[in-house]
Motif scaffolding. Structure first.
Motif, PDB file in Angstrom:
ATOM      1  N   HIS A 210      -9.107   4.956   0.803  1.00 17.05           N
ATOM      2  CA  HIS A 210      -8.945   3.618   1.378  1.00 17.05           C
ATOM      3  C   HIS A 210      -9.598   2.548   0.504  1.00 17.05           C
ATOM      4  N   LEU A 211      -9.274   2.558  -0.791  1.00 17.80           N
ATOM      5  CA  LEU A 211      -9.749   1.537  -1.717  1.00 17.80           C
ATOM      6  C   LEU A 211      -8.639   0.510  -1.950  1.00 17.80           C
ATOM      7  N   PRO A 212      -8.995  -0.747  -2.287  1.00 19.69           N
ATOM      8  CA  PRO A 212      -7.972  -1.746  -2.635  1.00 19.69           C
ATOM      9  C   PRO A 212      -7.390  -1.414  -4.007  1.00 19.69           C
ATOM     10  N   SER A 240       3.880  13.066  -1.150  1.00 16.01           N
ATOM     11  CA  SER A 240       4.323  12.056  -0.190  1.00 16.01           C
ATOM     12  C   SER A 240       5.317  11.119  -0.870  1.00 16.01           C
ATOM     13  N   ALA A 241       6.354  10.753  -0.160  1.00 16.80           N
ATOM     14  CA  ALA A 241       7.342   9.818  -0.705  1.00 16.80           C
ATOM     15  C   ALA A 241       6.940   8.370  -0.489  1.00 16.80           C
ATOM     16  N   ALA A 242       6.002   8.132   0.434  1.00 16.21           N
ATOM     17  CA  ALA A 242       5.660   6.756   0.809  1.00 16.21           C
ATOM     18  C   ALA A 242       4.157   6.543   0.808  1.00 16.21           C
ATOM     19  N   ILE A 243       3.754   5.329   0.423  1.00 18.34           N
ATOM     20  CA  ILE A 243       2.344   4.961   0.441  1.00 18.34           C
ATOM     21  C   ILE A 243       2.187   3.571   1.042  1.00 18.34           C
ATOM     22  N   SER A 244       1.204   3.448   1.907  1.00 18.86           N
ATOM     23  CA  SER A 244       0.805   2.163   2.473  1.00 18.86           C
ATOM     24  C   SER A 244      -0.469   1.737   1.757  1.00 18.86           C
ATOM     25  N   TYR A 245      -0.460   0.548   1.158  1.00 15.86           N
ATOM     26  CA  TYR A 245      -1.595   0.113   0.359  1.00 15.86           C
ATOM     27  C   TYR A 245      -2.766  -0.325   1.246  1.00 15.86           C
ATOM     28  N   PRO A 246      -3.943   0.291   1.080  1.00 17.38           N
ATOM     29  CA  PRO A 246      -5.108  -0.115   1.869  1.00 17.38           C
ATOM     30  C   PRO A 246      -5.384  -1.607   1.737  1.00 17.38           C
ATOM     31  N   SER A 249      -3.374  -6.687   0.988  1.00 15.51           N
ATOM     32  CA  SER A 249      -3.325  -8.051   0.471  1.00 15.51           C
ATOM     33  C   SER A 249      -2.569  -8.081  -0.854  1.00 15.51           C
ATOM     34  N   PHE A 250      -2.244  -9.289  -1.314  1.00  8.97           N
ATOM     35  CA  PHE A 250      -1.555  -9.440  -2.595  1.00  8.97           C
ATOM     36  C   PHE A 250      -2.357  -8.791  -3.711  1.00  8.97           C
ATOM     37  N   GLU A 251      -3.663  -9.078  -3.748  1.00  9.08           N
ATOM     38  CA  GLU A 251      -4.515  -8.545  -4.807  1.00  9.08           C
ATOM     39  C   GLU A 251      -4.642  -7.028  -4.739  1.00  9.08           C
ATOM     40  N   ALA A 252      -4.594  -6.471  -3.544  1.00  7.78           N
ATOM     41  CA  ALA A 252      -4.785  -5.031  -3.363  1.00  7.78           C
ATOM     42  C   ALA A 252      -3.500  -4.233  -3.558  1.00  7.78           C
ATOM     43  N   SER A 253      -2.357  -4.930  -3.614  1.00  7.63           N
ATOM     44  CA  SER A 253      -1.069  -4.226  -3.617  1.00  7.63           C
ATOM     45  C   SER A 253      -0.244  -4.415  -4.878  1.00  7.63           C
TER      46      SER A 253
END
Length: 327
Positions: A210-212, A240-246, A249-253
Motif C-alpha cells: 500500500h505505497l503510493p 493478477s490482471a488488475a491493480i488498484s493504485y494505493p 491520486s494523480f501523483e500516486a498513479s
C-alpha cells in the motif's frame, strides 16, 4: 461508457472516540446498489477485460473494494451475491504473506484513539517539515470528506513523509495501543475468503504494501509489483490482471504505466473522479468515483441526475508520457 464506484469500509457501526473512517452501513450499501442499478448494467472484471480492444457496447458500472478488509466479505458480499452484482476486490498482499498491518490502517486506527491535532503536534515537535500552501490545498481537495486538520495530517503522512519516516513515527505509537497480530487477524480477509473471491474472478491487487507507487523509487516500484504478482502466482496459479493504485491520486498513479504493463497487469484503477468513455485509449489509468460521490452517497456529485448523462470524462491518462499499452 464505464463508471466505477469504489468502497472501503462497510460496517454496522462507525462510532469511535475520534471518527477516522467514512464508509457505508450494509443497509446504505444495498440502497446505493439499488439506485445504481437504475443507471446502468453491473459488470465483472473478467467481462471488462474483453473491452480492452473494442468499444464498450452499453453503460456499465463496476463495483470495487480496496484493502481486502474482512468486513467487505462478511457484510457486503452477501448483499452482492443476493442481488447478483459482480465486484472487484483489491488486496494488499503483504497483509496475507507477512501478516502485517498496512501503515495506512495503522494510521486509521491511531486516529480513532488520538485526535488529529495531537498527532500533528507530535510531528511538529519532531521537526517534521510543514506543508506548503499548495500542498494544503491538495490535501483538502484529495481528502474532501475529512475535516481540514485531518486532511492535512493524512496528506502529510501519506504523501509528504517518506516511508522510513512514517514508520519511525507511527509504529511506536501503534504498538503502545494495539497488538499487530490481533489487528491483522480481525481486519483482513482470510485465505478461504481470498480463494472464494479468486474463484469468482473477483480478486485483484492493491500492490504489496500500500505505497503510493507513482512516488516511490523505481527499484521500490519494481519490488512492489514483483512481490504482489509472486503472491498471486503462488496462491492462485497466475498473476493478477488488475491493480488498484494505493491512494489513487494523480501523483500516486501516473508515470508508472510501463512498469505496470511489464508486471503483466492489463487494467489499472485510479481515484480520478470521472467516467471512462472506453478502455481502448488507455486501460491502465481508469478513473473511479468514491461511493460517496455517487447517488446514495454523502456528497452526490450528480445531484440526482442520471450518472451517464454528460459526466466528466477522465483526463489523467492524457498526461502519461510513456504508455506502450495505448492502442
Amino acid at each position: 461508457m464505464l463508471i466505477i464506484s469504489n468502497y472501503h469500509y462497510i460496517r454496522d457501526d462507525f462510532s469511535a472516540r475520534y471518527p477516522s473512517v467514512f464508509g457505508l452501513t450494509p443497509a446504505q450499501f444495498r440502497k446505493q446498489l439499488e439506485e445504481l442499478s437504475r443507471h446502468g448494467e453491473f459488470i465483472s472484471l473478467e467481462k471488462l477485460l474483453e473491452f480492452q480492444h473494442r468499444p464498450l457496447d452499453r453503460n456499465y458500472i463496476l463495483i470495487s473494494f480496496d484493502d481486502g478488509l474482512k468486513e467487505q466479505y462478511e457484510l457486503a458480499k452477501p448483499i452482492l451475491d443476493e442481488m447478483g452484482v459482480p465486484a472487484a476486490f483489491f488486496i494488499n498482499t503483504s497483509n496475507f504473506k507477512e501478516k502485517i498491518v498496512s501503515l495506512v490502517h495503522k494510521i486509521h486506527l491511531l486516529r480513532s484513539e488520538i485526535s488529529s491535532h495531537e498527532i500533528l503536534s507530535e510531528l511538529q515537535k519532531k521537526g517534521t517539515a510543514p506543508l506548503s500552501e499548495k500542498e494544503k490545498t491538495l490535501a483538502i481537495t484529495h481528502y474532501n470528506y475529512d475535516e481540514a486538520e485531518t486532511a492535512l495530517l493524512k496528506y502529510l503522512l501519506n504523501f509528504k513523509m517518506v516511508l522510513p519516516e512514517q514508520q519511525a513515527f507511527i509504529d511506536p505509537l501503534f504498538e503502545q495501543i494495539f497488538d499487530e497480530h490481533q489487528v491483522n487477524s480481525a481486519l483482513y480477509m482470510d485465505k478461504e475468503m481470498l480463494q472464494a473471491l479468486h474463484g469468482q474472478g473477483y480478486l485483484g491487487s492493491h500492490s504489496h504494501r500500500h505505497l503510493p507507487l507513482g512516488q516511490v523509487d523505481p527499484e521500490v516500484l519494481q519490488e512492489e509489483l514483483k512481490n504482489t504478482q509472486d503472491f498471486f502466482r503462488s496462491n492462485f496459479g497466475k498473476p493478477s490482471a488488475a491493480i488498484s493504485y494505493p491512494y489513487g491520486s494523480f501523483e500516486a498513479s501516473t508515470g508508472i504505466s510501463e512498469a505496470i504493463e511489464k508486471a503483466e497487469f492489463s487494467l489499472g484503477f485510479t481515484m480520478e473522479r470521472a467516467a471512462n468513455k472506453d478502455l481502448q485509449e488507455d486501460s491502465l489509468l481508469l478513473s473511479r468515483f468514491d461511493c460517496n460521490d455517487l447517488p446514495g452517497g454523502k456528497n452526490d456529485l450528480f445531484k440526482g441526475q442520471h450518472i451517464f448523462k454528460n459526466p466528466e470524462l477522465r483526463k489523467w491518462h492524457k498526461n502519461e508520457s510513456s504508455i506502450p499499452h495505448k492502442r
